[in-house]
Scaffold this motif. Structure first.
Motif, mmCIF file in Angstrom:
data_model
loop_
_atom_site.group_PDB
_atom_site.id
_atom_site.type_symbol
_atom_site.label_atom_id
_atom_site.label_comp_id
_atom_site.label_asym_id
_atom_site.label_seq_id
_atom_site.Cartn_x
_atom_site.Cartn_y
_atom_site.Cartn_z
ATOM 1 N N ILE A 177 88.699 74.697 36.244
ATOM 2 C CA ILE A 177 88.622 74.886 34.791
ATOM 3 C C ILE A 177 88.532 73.529 34.100
ATOM 4 O O ILE A 177 87.689 73.304 33.224
ATOM 5 N N ARG A 178 89.397 72.605 34.495
ATOM 6 C CA ARG A 178 89.393 71.274 33.879
ATOM 7 C C ARG A 178 88.071 70.553 34.124
ATOM 8 O O ARG A 178 87.486 69.958 33.218
ATOM 9 N N ALA A 179 87.613 70.608 35.365
ATOM 10 C CA ALA A 179 86.384 69.896 35.713
ATOM 11 C C ALA A 179 85.184 70.475 34.975
ATOM 12 O O ALA A 179 84.346 69.729 34.445
ATOM 13 N N SER A 180 85.095 71.805 34.922
ATOM 14 C CA SER A 180 83.951 72.433 34.266
ATOM 15 C C SER A 180 83.975 72.183 32.765
ATOM 16 O O SER A 180 82.946 71.881 32.159
ATOM 17 N N ALA A 181 85.168 72.295 32.156
ATOM 18 C CA ALA A 181 85.275 72.061 30.715
ATOM 19 C C ALA A 181 84.893 70.633 30.378
ATOM 20 O O ALA A 181 84.158 70.359 29.420
ATOM 21 N N GLY A 182 85.383 69.688 31.192
ATOM 22 C CA GLY A 182 85.052 68.294 30.943
ATOM 23 C C GLY A 182 83.568 68.020 31.104
ATOM 24 O O GLY A 182 82.964 67.302 30.293
ATOM 25 N N ALA A 183 82.964 68.594 32.143
ATOM 26 C CA ALA A 183 81.540 68.369 32.377
ATOM 27 C C ALA A 183 80.699 68.949 31.253
ATOM 28 O O ALA A 183 79.739 68.327 30.786
ATOM 29 N N LEU A 184 81.054 70.135 30.771
ATOM 30 C CA LEU A 184 80.288 70.764 29.696
ATOM 31 C C LEU A 184 80.420 69.980 28.393
ATOM 32 O O LEU A 184 79.469 69.852 27.628
ATOM 33 N N GLN A 185 81.620 69.440 28.138
ATOM 34 C CA GLN A 185 81.807 68.622 26.936
ATOM 35 C C GLN A 185 80.970 67.354 27.008
ATOM 36 O O GLN A 185 80.327 66.953 26.043
ATOM 37 N N THR A 186 80.968 66.748 28.203
ATOM 38 C CA THR A 186 80.196 65.518 28.385
ATOM 39 C C THR A 186 78.707 65.782 28.159
ATOM 40 O O THR A 186 77.994 64.983 27.556
ATOM 41 N N LEU A 187 78.239 66.939 28.641
ATOM 42 C CA LEU A 187 76.827 67.281 28.498
ATOM 43 C C LEU A 187 76.483 67.777 27.096
ATOM 44 O O LEU A 187 75.314 67.918 26.748
ATOM 45 N N ASP A 188 77.529 68.067 26.293
ATOM 46 C CA ASP A 188 77.337 68.599 24.942
ATOM 47 C C ASP A 188 76.527 69.897 24.975
ATOM 48 O O ASP A 188 75.641 70.129 24.157
ATOM 49 N N VAL A 189 76.833 70.755 25.975
ATOM 50 C CA VAL A 189 76.134 72.039 26.065
ATOM 51 C C VAL A 189 77.128 73.183 26.086
ATOM 52 O O VAL A 189 76.790 74.309 26.449
ATOM 53 N N ALA A 190 78.372 72.940 25.707
ATOM 54 C CA ALA A 190 79.351 74.027 25.632
ATOM 55 C C ALA A 190 79.247 74.647 24.244
ATOM 56 O O ALA A 190 80.014 74.359 23.338
ATOM 57 N N SER A 191 78.244 75.484 24.043
ATOM 58 C CA SER A 191 77.955 76.007 22.712
ATOM 59 C C SER A 191 79.065 76.914 22.216
ATOM 60 O O SER A 191 79.662 77.662 22.988
ATOM 61 N N GLU A 192 79.345 76.840 20.907
ATOM 62 C CA GLU A 192 80.270 77.764 20.278
ATOM 63 C C GLU A 192 79.505 79.040 19.952
ATOM 64 O O GLU A 192 78.428 78.982 19.359
ATOM 65 N N ARG A 193 80.055 80.173 20.319
ATOM 66 C CA ARG A 193 79.363 81.439 20.120
ATOM 67 C C ARG A 193 80.216 82.315 19.215
ATOM 68 O O ARG A 193 81.367 82.594 19.541
ATOM 69 N N PRO A 194 79.697 82.741 18.063
ATOM 70 C CA PRO A 194 80.488 83.561 17.143
ATOM 71 C C PRO A 194 81.003 84.823 17.829
ATOM 72 O O PRO A 194 80.275 85.477 18.587
ATOM 73 N N GLY A 195 82.264 85.147 17.583
ATOM 74 C CA GLY A 195 82.820 86.383 18.118
ATOM 75 C C GLY A 195 83.128 86.349 19.595
ATOM 76 O O GLY A 195 83.349 87.394 20.211
ATOM 77 N N VAL A 196 83.182 85.153 20.200
ATOM 78 C CA VAL A 196 83.351 85.088 21.654
ATOM 79 C C VAL A 196 84.728 85.607 22.084
ATOM 80 O O VAL A 196 84.854 86.224 23.148
ATOM 81 N N ARG A 197 85.762 85.377 21.255
ATOM 82 C CA ARG A 197 87.089 85.862 21.633
ATOM 83 C C ARG A 197 87.126 87.392 21.668
ATOM 84 O O ARG A 197 87.704 87.988 22.575
ATOM 85 N N ALA A 198 86.492 88.013 20.679
ATOM 86 C CA ALA A 198 86.442 89.473 20.654
ATOM 87 C C ALA A 198 85.640 90.000 21.838
ATOM 88 O O ALA A 198 85.993 91.015 22.450
#
Length: 265
Positions: free
Chosen positions: A154-175
């Motif tokens: 989880i840590r590695a993937s989250a960090g890699a996605l942040q570095t790549l700036d491709v961890a898009s925010e998606r409306p309603g993702v929690r729901a």
């Protein structure tokens, strides 16, 4: 959700070791389909388990359970193979091909057989038993190691996605995540299922739901094919960690049921 082979592995192991009734096994399988039938892929498996060959009239789950007991089986173990990770499958052949096609299989390593489920119609699951002349060596993975692997991935993937700036925010993702978790197949487990195994399974299902959302949103925030590829690579360790955690939790439960039977002959 976990996988059909996980349900069969745990419940058949519980039944074989006196921790569940046959009706309990049948009820648990209903989660995956209203009807389940069993066939053999080859003559050796057909003779050993008294099963019809594929394309003939199929056998019932009860017939398989009785055959497992007559063969002296004590437990099944779960495999979730993918291309590039065929641990436990042994050499190539029909079983390996079928298991890779579905990504879901159970093995009887002491007997040299494997079972692969496949949904062939709405509400109908077909299980095919294969001879496995050279069973693979199943690596024992402690639950603690699998649990730490999830956290690290989880840590590695989250960090890699942040570095790549491709961890898009998606409306309603929690729901959407809550809805996926509510609608996931809720597999019942036998009494005596280890609590830590249940916790690891629950955690892996939560992460699998997140992955499903991420993959359905492909390419996410990636604006080029190379960025999309990097995004997929960033998620790969998380997929592997989920598979490892599921296998570790299920196979630990199987081990516990077998050891309980050894202590109470």
């Amino acid at each position: 959700m976990c996988r059909p082979s996980a349900t069969l592995a745990v419940w058949s192991s519980a039944w074989l070791n006196g921790a569940a009734a046959s009706d309990d096994v049948l009820d648990a399988l209903q989660v995956w389909g209203e009807a389940h039938d069993f066939v053999a892929a080859d003559a050796a498996a057909a003779e050993a388990f008294d099963l019809p060959l594929a394309f003939n009239r199929a056998a019932t789950p009860v017939q398989l359970l009785l055959a497992l007991r007559s063969q002296g089986a004590k437990s099944m173990q779960l495999l979730l193979p993918v291309p590039g990770d065929v641990r436990g499958l042994g050499g190539g052949g029909p079983f390996t091909e079928a298991a890779l096609r579905t990504g879901d299989a159970a093995v009887l390593p002491d007997l040299g057989y494997g079972v692969v489920p496949e949904a062939i119609a709405e509400g109908l699951m077909r299980w095919t038993v294969y001879s496995v002349p050279t069973p693979g060596v199943l690596e024992y993975r402690p639950l603690g190691e699998a649990e730490h692997g999830l956290t690290d991935a989880i840590r590695a993937s989250a960090g890699a996605l942040q570095t790549l700036d491709v961890a898009s925010e998606r409306p309603g993702v929690r729901a959407e995540l809550s809805a996926r978790l509510r609608s996931a197949t809720d597999s019942p487990w036998p009494a005596g299922m280890p609590s830590r195994a249940l916790r690891v399974l629950q955690r892996s299902e939560e992460i699998a739901a997140i992955l499903a959302i991420a993959e359905s949103d492909d390419p996410g925030g990636a604006l080029s094919s190379s960025a999309a590829l990097q995004r997929a690579e960033a998620l790969r360790p998380l997929n592997e960690a989920v598979r490892n955690a599921r296998c570790a939790a299920i196979n630990e439960a199987v081990r516990v049921f077998a050891e309980q039977a050894d202590r109470h002959p």
